[in-house]
Design an enzyme around this catalytic site. Structure first.
Site: not given
Ligand code: NDP
Length: 283
Positions: A71, A108
């Site tokens: 992206k 999104d």
């Molecule tokens: P990123 O990898 O960019 O970010 C992940 C985020 O999740 C970070 O803030 C990270 O925190 C946090 N995180 C991961 N694991 C944990 C945990 N165990 N406990 C607390 N926080 C956690 O991913 P995206 O932002 O791109 O996507 C996030 C989710 O959203 C995905 O699962 C994706 O499938 C979903 N999504 C759904 C969409 C839809 O259309 N329904 C569209 C886009 C995304 P830290 O910074 O501390 O690592």
């Protein structure tokens, strides 16, 4: 490419991408709106995204969805012609050609807004807690503020990322600066109308350990992750009395927004959702 000249060609490019539900969604939209189209999956080698995009459009493709991990590269490729949403999101999930130039948008946020409204939780005037500071969280901040959220507090496992994200957005959107704040998961105190889990925690069967969250009457807890059964975040919120929803509606609504950009027609997401939910339950 499909040999039938009457079919418009679309695709989603990612890696991994094999399990994408986008082809099913877009073929449904095509049938609904009478647009003859073919939508396929392209798994791009990690180092070949640019050439894959070029070839797709050189061969007459009409529109391309982009998913992980490309992206941001898509954003760079389309940097001369980005929508304001894409510009602020720092990521592009929808590409198309116009007058020989690549254009990009991020749908999104539009998808999330459409789903919140479908669920009866218009963000206007609402106090919103956004959990997560990754790409998905970044992409929905401007749309939520533009839709009239009265407060948007971002919390994240790595607190610095949430504080920085809130600060950057406040700088870029000074009119909304007073609504924005950021902190750690332990700084989630408040009486919230909408709590959005934009983390990937549900994928590992966890829920972010939020501290101090209270759900207002009729509040909604929304997990961007979708699954056959309520996610741990949804279960925890339900136990606190919140209404719950997963991100399947957002997925379909962001696809509908891409479809509208490419074809000039807004499809109805309602008939697609039960079909997808059925597939999800069966998978
Ligand atoms: P990123 O990898 O960019 O970010 C992940 C985020 O999740 C970070 O803030 C990270 O925190 C946090 N995180 C991961 N694991 C944990 C945990 N165990 N406990 C607390 N926080 C956690 O991913 P995206 O932002 O791109 O996507 C996030 C989710 O959203 C995905 O699962 C994706 O499938 C979903 N999504 C759904 C969409 C839809 O259309 N329904 C569209 C886009 C995304 P830290 O910074 O501390 O690592």
């Amino acid at each position: 490419m499909n040999s039938d000249v009457h079919l418009k060609e679309f695709a989603v490019v990612g890696n991994p991408v094999a399990h994408s539900r986008s082809p099913a969604i877009h073929h449904h939209f095509g049938q609904q709106t009478g647009i003859a189209l073919h939508y396929r999956i392209i798994e791009s080698p990690l180092d070949a995204f640019t050439s894959v995009v070029r070839r797709f459009f050189e061969e007459g493709g009409s529109g391309l969805n982009v998913t992980v991990p490309f992206k941001q590269q898509a954003w760079e490729l389309a940097h001369n012609h980005l929508s304001q949403r894409a510009l602020l999101a720092g990521a592009v999930n929808t590409l198309w050609m116009k007058d020989g130039e690549l254009h990009g948008c991020n749908t999104d946020g539009i998808g999330l807004l459409a789903d919140l409204r479908r669920l009866g939780n218009d963000p206007a005037g609402k106090r919103i807690l956004l959990v997560g500071a990754g790409g998905a969280a970044r992409g929905v901040i401007f749309p939520l503020l533009e839709a009239g959220a009265s407060r948007l507090h971002i919390v994240n496992r790595s607190p610095r990322k949430a504080v920085d994200l809130a600060g950057q957005m406040a700088e870029q959107l000074p009119d909304f600066a007073h609504q924005l704040s950021g902190g750690g998961l332990h700084e989630a105190s408040g009486n919230w109308d909408i709590v959005i889990n934009a983390t990937s925690s549900s994928l590992s069967g966890e829920t972010p350990p939020l501290q101090g969250v209270q759900y207002a009457p009729e509040a909604l807890a929304y997990d961007m992750v979708y699954a056959a059964t309520p996610t741990p975040f949804m279960q925890a919120a339900s136990a606190q009395g919140a209404r719950i929803a997963d991100g399947l509606g957002m997925l379909v609504a962001q696809a509908a927004a891409s479809f509208a950009i490419w074809n000039g027609i807004q499809p109805d997401i309602e008939p697609v959702l039960p079909e997808l939910r059925k597939q999800l339950l069966a998978s």
